[in-house]
Scaffold this motif. Structure first.
Motif, PDB file in Angstrom:
ATOM      1  N   HIS A 308       0.828  -1.206   0.000  1.00 19.49           N
ATOM      2  CA  HIS A 308       0.000   0.000   0.000  1.00 19.49           C
ATOM      3  C   HIS A 308       0.867   1.263   0.000  1.00 19.49           C
ATOM      4  CE1 HIS A 308      -3.548  -2.419   0.501  1.00 19.49           C
ATOM      5  NE2 HIS A 308      -3.188  -2.851   1.698  1.00 19.49           N
ATOM      6  N   THR A 310       3.704   1.878   1.453  1.00 19.59           N
ATOM      7  CA  THR A 310       4.390   2.240   2.692  1.00 19.59           C
ATOM      8  C   THR A 310       5.362   1.138   3.096  1.00 19.59           C
ATOM      9  OG1 THR A 310       4.087   2.674   5.059  1.00 19.59           O
ATOM     10  CG2 THR A 310       2.385   1.375   3.994  1.00 19.59           C
ATOM     11  N   LEU A 327       5.681   6.742   5.425  1.00 13.48           N
ATOM     12  CA  LEU A 327       4.667   7.064   4.423  1.00 13.48           C
ATOM     13  C   LEU A 327       5.017   8.393   3.780  1.00 13.48           C
ATOM     14  CD1 LEU A 327       1.865   6.297   3.197  1.00 13.48           C
ATOM     15  CD2 LEU A 327       0.849   7.708   5.015  1.00 13.48           C
ATOM     16  N   ASP A 328       5.067   8.412   2.445  1.00  7.87           N
ATOM     17  CA  ASP A 328       5.321   9.650   1.709  1.00  7.87           C
ATOM     18  C   ASP A 328       3.994  10.395   1.534  1.00  7.87           C
ATOM     19  OD1 ASP A 328       8.040   9.078   1.438  1.00  7.87           O
ATOM     20  OD2 ASP A 328       7.700   7.891  -0.377  1.00  7.87           O
ATOM     21  N   THR A 329       3.966  11.633   2.000  1.00  4.27           N
ATOM     22  CA  THR A 329       2.734  12.426   1.934  1.00  4.27           C
ATOM     23  C   THR A 329       2.932  13.665   1.078  1.00  4.27           C
ATOM     24  OG1 THR A 329       3.255  13.757   3.900  1.00  4.27           O
ATOM     25  CG2 THR A 329       2.148  11.634   4.262  1.00  4.27           C
ATOM     26  N   THR A 334       8.027  12.667   3.916  1.00  2.00           N
ATOM     27  CA  THR A 334       7.997  11.331   4.505  1.00  2.00           C
ATOM     28  C   THR A 334       7.716  11.423   5.995  1.00  2.00           C
ATOM     29  OG1 THR A 334       9.562  10.465   2.882  1.00  2.00           O
ATOM     30  CG2 THR A 334       9.297   9.199   4.906  1.00  2.00           C
ATOM     31  N   GLU A 354      -4.366   4.766   4.850  1.00  2.00           N
ATOM     32  CA  GLU A 354      -4.936   5.457   3.699  1.00  2.00           C
ATOM     33  C   GLU A 354      -5.498   6.820   4.105  1.00  2.00           C
ATOM     34  OE1 GLU A 354      -5.699   6.496   0.018  1.00  2.00           O
ATOM     35  OE2 GLU A 354      -4.525   4.747   0.647  1.00  2.00           O
ATOM     36  N   ARG A 357      -2.641   9.130   4.346  1.00  2.00           N
ATOM     37  CA  ARG A 357      -2.155   9.519   3.025  1.00  2.00           C
ATOM     38  C   ARG A 357      -3.043  10.628   2.441  1.00  2.00           C
ATOM     39  NH1 ARG A 357       0.498   6.030   0.002  1.00  2.00           N
ATOM     40  NH2 ARG A 357      -0.639   4.275   0.907  1.00  2.00           N
ATOM     41  N   ARG A 358      -4.354  10.494   2.610  1.00  2.00           N
ATOM     42  CA  ARG A 358      -5.282  11.478   2.031  1.00  2.00           C
ATOM     43  C   ARG A 358      -5.198  12.824   2.745  1.00  2.00           C
ATOM     44  NH1 ARG A 358      -9.075   7.290   2.477  1.00  2.00           N
ATOM     45  NH2 ARG A 358     -10.041   8.449   4.188  1.00  2.00           N
TER      46      ARG A 358
END
Length: 360
Positions: A308, A310, A327-329, A334, A354, A357-358
């Motif tokens: 996903h 990550t 997690l790259d946002t 990161t 998720e 991320r959003r």
């Protein structure tokens, strides 16, 4: 628990972040970092072989990846070095680990995750079998079915296939290792008798052959993190203690090394490690401790599995479902996160990722 920080340790999300939780298998990230710090990524586990008066001695040092394919390499090397020699028996020296070793959380079931840890272990101290045309056969073409494996499988209830741990008795562990080595060596042309005994080579004995595993520690750790193998994790954890404080390996030595490491890095305060796999309910963590661990582990993040989008490590016990990773946002670059949900929250933890991320 949901705790998220950016590259500068600014807290982006803090939902009960300082509440203590069961880290489960996310502890394996700590075990990996501890091993990398004390042994180095290029370290290779060694297994030594000696000629003795009553046979061929194999002395392990806790190699977690002494699998059938690796033993084939050993057999080929010994076939060259011991050409013409005859050995009455396989002699298994497992003295590098203290006798009667017990890991908190490891049970007495026949499941592979309850495999005992030992200094001289083959195939993760597990056996795979199939029932075919009324006969029990090996589940792996590369692994011959030894007498012990056949005897043990005959006592277990299964219809088609089964992977199970070897007996927890040290004699059982030695017997299976010795039988598998003997079978592989005889197939390579080395004359070895069928008997298996416990024993040791003399302290001043020169090894006939020293085998360094074809996998580096970094490769072992990547496999351990990907499969979340508890046996591998605690083999590594025990090996670190023996390397720092000297053999034989004991759980107490490794726990002391872990505690000193945490004490030397105050940002890890809140992390309690009583064994290396995360199976024990006595382990503990907080959000700040786990994200600090991820900051220290960042140079090695390529050892983690990616799902996903990550790089992460999951953890699962009946009481908890955990997830830590990178997690790259879009707005915060990161980020590092630690998530702990009640047991059964396996799918929800990915929904949390998720949502991060959003929204980040």
């Amino acid at each position: 628990v949901v705790y998220v920080v950016d590259a500068d340790d600014r807290v982006l999300v803090d939902i009960s972040g300082r509440k203590r939780f069961l880290p489960a298998s996310t502890v394996k990230v700590f075990t990996a970092l501890l091993a990398l710090e004390h042994l180095g990524p290029e370290y290779r586990f060694q297994t030594r072989f000696f000629r003795s008066s009553d046979g061929l001695v194999v002395r392990g040092t806790g190699d977690p990846f002494l699998v059938s394919e690796e033993i084939d390499v050993v057999a080929a090397a010994l076939a060259r070095r011991a050409a013409g020699a005859r050995f009455a028996a396989m002699v298994v020296d497992d003295s590098y680990f203290v006798p009667g070793l017990r890991i908190p959380g490891v049970g007495d079931s026949w499941n592979p995750y309850d495999a005992p840890n030992s200094a001289t272990a083959v195939n993760f101290n597990t056996i795979g079998v199939l029932r075919r045309d009324g006969r029990i056969v090996s589940a792996e073409a590369q692994t011959p079915l030894t007498p012990y494996a056949r005897e043990l499988a005959a006592t277990l209830d299964f219809e088609r296939g089964l992977r199970f741990r070897v007996g927890a008795d040290p004699d059982a562990v030695r017997r299976y290792a010795g039988e598998l080595f003997g079978a592989k060596l005889r197939a390579a042309g080395v004359a070895v008798g069928d008997a298996v005994r416990a024993g040791r080579a003399g302290d001043d004995a020169a090894p006939l052959y020293v085998h360094a595993n074809s996998r580096t520690l970094a490769e072992v750790l990547a496999a351990m993190l990907e499969s979340s193998n508890n046996f591998i994790a605690n083999q590594v954890f025990l090996a670190v203690g023996a390397a720092v404080e000297g053999p034989p390996a004991t759980l107490e030595k490794s726990v002391r090394v872990a505690r000193r490491f945490v004490a030397a890095h105050p940002d890890l305060a809140g992390l309690t490690v009583v064994e290396g796999s995360g199976i024990a309910y006595e382990n503990g963590a907080t959000g700040p401790a786990m994200t600090a661990l991820l900051r220290r582990f960042a140079p090695h993040r390529d050892l983690l599995a990616v799902r996903h989008g990550t790089a992460h490590k999951t953890g699962t016990l009946k009481a908890v479902a955990t997830l830590v990773g990178y997690l790259d946002t879009a707005r915060h670059g990161t980020v590092r996160y630690a998530i702990a949900l009640p047991g059964g929250g396996h799918a929800r933890r990915w929904q949390v990722v998720e949502a991060l991320r959003r929204n980040l």
